[in-house]
Design a protein around this motif. Structure first.
Motif, PDB file in Angstrom:
ATOM      1  N   SER A  41       4.209   3.446  -0.029  1.00  0.00           N
ATOM      2  CA  SER A  41       3.124   2.954   0.810  1.00  0.00           C
ATOM      3  C   SER A  41       1.752   3.370   0.281  1.00  0.00           C
ATOM      4  CB  SER A  41       3.281   3.475   2.238  1.00  0.00           C
ATOM      5  OG  SER A  41       2.123   3.189   2.999  1.00  0.00           O
ATOM      6  N   LYS A  42       0.805   2.421   0.290  1.00  0.00           N
ATOM      7  CA  LYS A  42      -0.566   2.739  -0.122  1.00  0.00           C
ATOM      8  C   LYS A  42      -1.250   3.662   0.878  1.00  0.00           C
ATOM      9  CE  LYS A  42      -1.740  -1.559  -0.622  1.00  0.00           C
ATOM     10  NZ  LYS A  42      -2.519  -2.781  -0.862  1.00  0.00           N
ATOM     11  N   LYS A  43      -0.677   3.814   2.064  1.00  0.00           N
ATOM     12  CA  LYS A  43      -1.219   4.764   3.040  1.00  0.00           C
ATOM     13  C   LYS A  43      -0.759   6.182   2.735  1.00  0.00           C
ATOM     14  CE  LYS A  43      -1.656   1.356   6.661  1.00  0.00           C
ATOM     15  NZ  LYS A  43      -1.237   0.901   7.994  1.00  0.00           N
ATOM     16  N   LEU A  44       0.060   6.325   1.680  1.00  0.00           N
ATOM     17  CA  LEU A  44       0.538   7.622   1.195  1.00  0.00           C
ATOM     18  C   LEU A  44       1.342   8.373   2.251  1.00  0.00           C
ATOM     19  CD1 LEU A  44      -2.705   8.761  -0.670  1.00  0.00           C
ATOM     20  CD2 LEU A  44      -0.903   7.257  -1.500  1.00  0.00           C
ATOM     21  N   ASN A  45       2.102   7.631   3.051  1.00  0.00           N
ATOM     22  CA  ASN A  45       2.875   8.249   4.127  1.00  0.00           C
ATOM     23  C   ASN A  45       4.379   8.255   3.851  1.00  0.00           C
ATOM     24  OD1 ASN A  45       3.607   5.594   4.553  1.00  0.00           O
ATOM     25  ND2 ASN A  45       2.460   5.362   6.458  1.00  0.00           N
ATOM     26  N   THR A  83      -6.578   7.448  -6.525  1.00  0.00           N
ATOM     27  CA  THR A  83      -5.235   7.018  -6.115  1.00  0.00           C
ATOM     28  C   THR A  83      -4.616   7.976  -5.108  1.00  0.00           C
ATOM     29  OG1 THR A  83      -4.190   8.186  -7.961  1.00  0.00           O
ATOM     30  CG2 THR A  83      -4.765   5.857  -8.311  1.00  0.00           C
ATOM     31  N   ASP A  84      -5.410   8.915  -4.593  1.00  0.00           N
ATOM     32  CA  ASP A  84      -4.857   9.914  -3.686  1.00  0.00           C
ATOM     33  C   ASP A  84      -5.563   9.956  -2.329  1.00  0.00           C
ATOM     34  OD1 ASP A  84      -7.258  10.969  -4.509  1.00  0.00           O
ATOM     35  OD2 ASP A  84      -6.440  12.906  -5.153  1.00  0.00           O
ATOM     36  N   ASP A  85      -6.241   8.898  -1.979  1.00  0.00           N
ATOM     37  CA  ASP A  85      -6.955   8.839  -0.699  1.00  0.00           C
ATOM     38  C   ASP A  85      -6.414   7.661   0.113  1.00  0.00           C
ATOM     39  OD1 ASP A  85      -8.747   8.393   1.421  1.00  0.00           O
ATOM     40  OD2 ASP A  85     -10.476   9.042   0.241  1.00  0.00           O
ATOM     41  N   PRO A  86      -5.720   7.940   1.233  1.00  0.00           N
ATOM     42  CA  PRO A  86      -5.119   6.860   2.021  1.00  0.00           C
ATOM     43  C   PRO A  86      -6.120   5.921   2.674  1.00  0.00           C
ATOM     44  CG  PRO A  86      -4.885   8.955   3.162  1.00  0.00           C
ATOM     45  CD  PRO A  86      -5.453   9.266   1.806  1.00  0.00           C
ATOM     46  N   MET A  87      -7.413   6.254   2.630  1.00  0.00           N
ATOM     47  CA  MET A  87      -8.434   5.350   3.147  1.00  0.00           C
ATOM     48  C   MET A  87      -8.947   4.422   2.042  1.00  0.00           C
ATOM     49  SD  MET A  87      -8.411   6.168   6.252  1.00  0.00           S
ATOM     50  CE  MET A  87      -9.791   5.260   6.887  1.00  0.00           C
ATOM     51  N   TYR A  92      -8.607  -1.257  -2.076  1.00  0.00           N
ATOM     52  CA  TYR A  92      -9.069  -1.702  -3.386  1.00  0.00           C
ATOM     53  C   TYR A  92      -7.892  -2.099  -4.283  1.00  0.00           C
ATOM     54  CZ  TYR A  92     -13.512   0.133  -1.859  1.00  0.00           C
ATOM     55  OH  TYR A  92     -14.663   0.357  -1.140  1.00  0.00           O
ATOM     56  N   ALA A  93      -8.032  -3.244  -4.947  1.00  0.00           N
ATOM     57  CA  ALA A  93      -6.948  -3.820  -5.748  1.00  0.00           C
ATOM     58  C   ALA A  93      -6.505  -2.903  -6.887  1.00  0.00           C
ATOM     59  CB  ALA A  93      -7.362  -5.181  -6.303  1.00  0.00           C
ATOM     60  N   LEU A  94      -7.429  -2.466  -7.711  1.00  0.00           N
ATOM     61  CA  LEU A  94      -7.048  -1.660  -8.870  1.00  0.00           C
ATOM     62  C   LEU A  94      -6.506  -0.298  -8.442  1.00  0.00           C
ATOM     63  CD1 LEU A  94      -6.787  -1.699 -11.883  1.00  0.00           C
ATOM     64  CD2 LEU A  94      -9.132  -0.860 -12.065  1.00  0.00           C
ATOM     65  N   ASN A  95      -7.077   0.283  -7.408  1.00  0.00           N
ATOM     66  CA  ASN A  95      -6.566   1.556  -6.901  1.00  0.00           C
ATOM     67  C   ASN A  95      -5.131   1.396  -6.411  1.00  0.00           C
ATOM     68  OD1 ASN A  95      -9.581   1.276  -6.441  1.00  0.00           O
ATOM     69  ND2 ASN A  95      -9.331   3.488  -6.328  1.00  0.00           N
ATOM     70  N   GLY A  96      -4.871   0.309  -5.695  1.00  0.00           N
ATOM     71  CA  GLY A  96      -3.522   0.045  -5.195  1.00  0.00           C
ATOM     72  C   GLY A  96      -2.536  -0.219  -6.314  1.00  0.00           C
TER      73      GLY A  96
END
Length: 117
Positions: A41-45, A83-87, A92-96
């Motif tokens: 998950s991109k929410k890092l959960n 890449t370590d911030d769930p907000m 953002y596309a590249l971050n995801g």
């Protein structure tokens, strides 16, 4: 916004088809990649994550994240892609894409990456 991003997904799908690049949409038929996505998950959960497109071409892992608005292309902090911030990662596309790629590479035998956003 979901409708606009859906249109963007369709546009990317047409580009992939025109280029004869066969990627999976929001999942993977490759078991090891699909298994890795179950905690990506991109929410890092630790829940499941769904990149727009993912797959392997030759021996490269391709991960595509798209956003409808160019202002959501990439977020950097001092020229480093976050890449370590769930907000940040979901927005953002590249971050995801980089988040998903790192997650998959850490959990599979794939070692070559091409990220597209």
């Amino acid at each position: 916004m979901a409708r606009v991003e859906g249109s963007t997904d369709l546009w990317v799908d047409h580009l992939l088809n025109d280029s004869k690049i066969d990627l999976d949409y929001q999942s993977s038929h490759i078991k090891s990649i699909d298994d890795a996505l179950h905690t990506a998950s991109k929410k890092l959960n630790g829940k499941s994550g769904y990149p727009e497109y993912v797959g392997v071409v030759k021996d490269y892992l391709l991960v595509i994240e798209d956003k409808a608005d160019i202002s959501n292309h990439v977020y950097t902090d001092h020229d480093v892609i976050t890449t370590d911030d769930p907000m940040v990662v979901p927005k953002y596309a590249l971050n995801g894409a980089l988040h998903y790629a790192r997650h998959i590479l850490e959990r599979t035998s794939y070692k070559k990456l091409s990220k597209i956003s």
